[in-house]
Design a protein around this motif. Structure first.
Motif, PDB file in Angstrom:
ATOM      1  N   TRP A 211      50.931  32.831  70.254  1.00  0.00           N
ATOM      2  CA  TRP A 211      51.875  33.000  69.337  1.00  0.00           C
ATOM      3  C   TRP A 211      52.960  34.089  69.319  1.00  0.00           C
ATOM      4  O   TRP A 211      53.955  34.051  68.781  1.00  0.00           O
ATOM      5  CB  TRP A 211      51.339  32.990  67.867  1.00  0.00           C
ATOM      6  CG  TRP A 211      50.325  34.177  67.871  1.00  0.00           C
ATOM      7  CD1 TRP A 211      48.868  33.895  68.181  1.00  0.00           C
ATOM      8  CD2 TRP A 211      50.477  35.639  67.504  1.00  0.00           C
ATOM      9  NE1 TRP A 211      48.276  35.353  68.070  1.00  0.00           N
ATOM     10  CE2 TRP A 211      49.351  36.077  67.841  1.00  0.00           C
ATOM     11  CE3 TRP A 211      51.552  36.419  67.396  1.00  0.00           C
ATOM     12  CZ2 TRP A 211      49.132  37.553  67.477  1.00  0.00           C
ATOM     13  CZ3 TRP A 211      51.364  37.609  66.842  1.00  0.00           C
ATOM     14  CH2 TRP A 211      50.142  38.258  66.752  1.00  0.00           C
ATOM     15  N   ARG A 212      52.619  35.047  70.246  1.00  0.00           N
ATOM     16  CA  ARG A 212      53.618  36.221  70.388  1.00  0.00           C
ATOM     17  C   ARG A 212      54.904  35.804  71.224  1.00  0.00           C
ATOM     18  O   ARG A 212      55.923  36.365  70.952  1.00  0.00           O
ATOM     19  CB  ARG A 212      52.838  37.465  71.054  1.00  0.00           C
ATOM     20  CG  ARG A 212      51.996  38.113  70.153  1.00  0.00           C
ATOM     21  CD  ARG A 212      51.805  39.434  70.643  1.00  0.00           C
ATOM     22  NE  ARG A 212      51.354  39.457  72.221  1.00  0.00           N
ATOM     23  CZ  ARG A 212      50.748  40.618  72.511  1.00  0.00           C
ATOM     24  NH1 ARG A 212      50.700  41.597  71.935  1.00  0.00           N
ATOM     25  NH2 ARG A 212      50.224  40.393  73.739  1.00  0.00           N
ATOM     26  N   SER A 213      54.541  34.798  72.044  1.00  0.00           N
ATOM     27  CA  SER A 213      55.860  34.629  72.840  1.00  0.00           C
ATOM     28  C   SER A 213      56.349  32.888  72.754  1.00  0.00           C
ATOM     29  O   SER A 213      57.348  32.530  73.137  1.00  0.00           O
ATOM     30  CB  SER A 213      55.575  34.777  74.326  1.00  0.00           C
ATOM     31  OG  SER A 213      54.663  33.810  74.763  1.00  0.00           O
TER      32      SER A 213
ATOM     33  N   ARG B 230      53.066  29.143  68.056  1.00  0.00           N
ATOM     34  CA  ARG B 230      53.206  29.339  66.634  1.00  0.00           C
ATOM     35  C   ARG B 230      53.342  28.428  65.723  1.00  0.00           C
ATOM     36  O   ARG B 230      52.950  28.299  64.662  1.00  0.00           O
ATOM     37  CB  ARG B 230      54.995  29.935  66.722  1.00  0.00           C
ATOM     38  CG  ARG B 230      54.811  31.574  66.906  1.00  0.00           C
ATOM     39  CD  ARG B 230      56.269  31.877  67.141  1.00  0.00           C
ATOM     40  NE  ARG B 230      56.187  33.082  68.253  1.00  0.00           N
ATOM     41  CZ  ARG B 230      57.351  33.584  68.619  1.00  0.00           C
ATOM     42  NH1 ARG B 230      58.691  33.062  68.236  1.00  0.00           N
ATOM     43  NH2 ARG B 230      57.632  34.492  69.419  1.00  0.00           N
TER      44      ARG B 230
ATOM     45  N   ASP C 107      53.101  36.764  77.060  1.00  0.00           N
ATOM     46  CA  ASP C 107      54.363  37.810  77.170  1.00  0.00           C
ATOM     47  C   ASP C 107      54.380  38.208  78.551  1.00  0.00           C
ATOM     48  O   ASP C 107      53.479  38.313  79.472  1.00  0.00           O
ATOM     49  CB  ASP C 107      53.813  39.080  76.340  1.00  0.00           C
ATOM     50  CG  ASP C 107      53.865  38.832  74.962  1.00  0.00           C
ATOM     51  OD1 ASP C 107      54.733  37.845  74.431  1.00  0.00           O
ATOM     52  OD2 ASP C 107      53.382  39.540  74.043  1.00  0.00           O
TER      53      ASP C 107
END
Lengths: 306, 248
Positions: free
Chosen positions: A74-76, A81, B3
């Protein structure tokens, strides 16, 4: 882009379901839920739409049994998300359902359900709006139009359910439905026009690393048959019939619902149920066509190489 | 996590010389051969001997016709297309599962096929068409920069480079560390004016393409084919007579 049926069905059905939840949530937050039975039914219909959509979206996966992994990034990733928020929605949904069942107020659950549902639809739209290689999806109207379609179809469904239960939501609801239908038509018209006028932001020369301004034609493709790229990204059927399909979409998602809403607005004592039901079904069909076009008309930059 | 890691000092990649590429597809075939049995194998072909075969390749060689400019003749351009191992690869950051990743130590972009759910979003996020989905395995496939060759201590040292580089008969492909300004590939890029593909998108590809050198003929090229003019005075007497006789 190749229009995968499962994804089109997902965005249409779960869009309507989340729209329904947004309205229900807002009503619950304002302590204005009409009655127990129709509210519960609406909540349940939202659950069916959302869940059917989510399940359908896993159908286009190559390895659906690993779908749980999609909650991790969900961070990227907007897709991740979307998955997380979509799952979170079920918490306030159950909470609100229980509150309705046992007959106590759950304003906070309503607010949470409305916000999370809104966020889920926004995440869905952002998956597409964040893809630079598909310029048509980068249009600033993509996210607002996704949200508006969810609110429109969900709202019409809720209005139909309430009127069927004998709780007509008032003639001004008909007026509001007409306004939103017209607004959607104008927004889509504007978006379609800018797609038609806009050229791809990247040239073939830039894709090949040559100086701008040289005229380059395909001499020979790398392969005689199709490949994954030509099948997935180079879809031409929709661009061929774009004009007709756009007219069909607008008829279904704007004109028919607006015409159905007109008598509801004009005649206060009219039984609104059949009109809202027809409007909702037509809007859903129109959204489906619009979504099909959204995928099928979008051109991917990799087509510059072909 | 998808990330992106902080930019690595080592940026392994390819330099592809569009001036010397002859479009023989040896790189594509060698790639297919090695990677069919490599860490991302099999590179499945569906219906390989049938009517409409389709399969996964990491390398595709396009051919284009570049029209003449005032001072440059028309030419064919052969263009091998493969993963550019971008510094900011959107294919990695859109991945919802963490299957796609960029290695922190050398910048190679890879797919962990055991985590891939086959949602295909990464292939949508790549403008270069570097990723191809295998319908049979249900996972995404992509160039590994032959990570199983370049570090492989079981093969002779001179073979520790990507299969495509080794196969190229015109040495149009070069492999090295583009993060080191003094490496052979970096010097080559500097000397020949290597370029990024689609730099306006901001993916910052590591692989560099060397544009074709300007043709030597340059501006002295005649605009059209020369007219045939016969100078009779230059001809030997017998042919001059023949010319006059036939011209009557």
């Amino acid at each position: 882009m190749h229009p995968a049926f499962s994804v089109i069905f997902f965005t249409t059905a779960s869009g309507a379901g989340y729209g329904l939840w947004i309205w229900l949530g807002l009503l619950a937050a304002g302590n204005a839920l009409p009655a127990r039975a129709p509210s519960l039914f609406a909540l349940g219909l939202g659950f069916v739409c959302v869940t059917a959509g989510l399940l359908s979206s896993t159908l286009h996966l190559g390895q659906p049994q690993r779908a749980w992994r999609a909650f991790s990034q969900w961070r990227s990733s907007w897709l991740s998300r979307e998955g997380v928020v979509a799952l979170l929605c079920f918490v306030p949904m159950v909470w609100l359902g229980a509150a309705l069942w046992f007959g106590y107020h759950a304003r906070l659950a309503g607010l949470a359900l409305a916000l999370l549902s809104l966020l889920t639809v926004a995440c869905t739209a952002m998956i597409y709006a964040s893809l630079k290689p598909v310029p048509a999806w980068r249009h600033p109207l993509v996210v607002p139009v996704y949200l508006l379609f969810a609110l429109f179809t969900g709202g019409l469904l809720l209005a139909a359910i309430l009127s069927l239960a004998g709780l007509a939501p008032g003639n001004m609801t008909g007026f509001a439905a007409m306004i939103v239908a017209v607004l959607l038509w104008r927004l889509k018209r504007y978006a379609w026009r800018s797609i038609d006028q806009g050229e791809l932001p990247v040239s073939r020369a830039s894709a090949l690393g040559l100086p701008a301004g040289r005229s380059i034609k395909v001499f020979e493709r790398p392969h005689t048959e199709g490949n994954y790229l030509t099948r997935e990204m180079g879809f031409v059927l929709a661009r061929k019939h774009a004009r007709k399909l756009r007219v069909i979409a607008v008829l279904l998602f704007a004109l028919v619902p607006a015409l159905c809403a007109l008598p509801v607005w004009l005649f206060v004592h009219l039984d609104a149920a059949p009109w809202f039901l027809a409007a909702a079904l037509s809007a859903l069909a129109g959204t489906f066509v619009e979504r099909w076009l959204f995928f099928a008309e979008a051109k991917h930059l990799v087509t510059l190489y072909y | 996590m998808t990330d992106l890691p902080p930019p690595s000092a080592r940026k392994l990649g390819l330099v592809i010389d569009l001036d010397t590429c002859v479009g023989c597809h040896a790189c594509a075939v060698a790639c297919k051969e090695w990677n069919s049995g490599g860490i991302s194998g099999p590179l499945t072909d569906e219906n390989p001997y049938g009517k409409d075969p389709i399969g996964v390749w990491f390398n595709r060689v396009h051919s284009y016709e570049v029209e003449a400019l005032d001072d440059q003749p028309a030419m064919t351009l052969h263009f091998p297309r493969s993963c550019l191992h971008c510094e900011t690869p959107a294919c990695v950051s859109v991945c919802p599962t963490g299957a796609s990743y960029k290695r922190a130590e050398d910048g190679i972009v890879l797919v962990d096929e055991d985590k891939c759910i086959g949602c295909k979003l990464c292939s949508w996020a790549c403008p270069y068409g570097a990723r191809e989905y295998s319908e049979v395995e249900g996972v995404m496939k992509k160039c590994t920069l032959c990570v199983d060759r370049i570090y492989n201590e079981n093969i002779p040292e001179q073979s520790r480079q990507p299969a495509c580089v080794q196969a190229c008969p015109t040495r149009a492909r070069h492999f090295g560390d583009l993060g080191d300004p003094d490496s052979a590939v970096s010097l080559l890029v500097a000397a020949r004016g290597g370029v990024d593909l689609m730099p306006e998108l901001g993916y910052a590809p590591v692989n560099q393409y060397l544009p074709p050198r300007p043709r030597r003929a340059g501006s002295s090229l005649p605009a059209s084919a020369p007219k045939e003019i016969l100078d009779e005075q230059q001809l030997p007497p017998l042919l001059r007579w023949l010319d006059r006789a036939l011209s009557r």
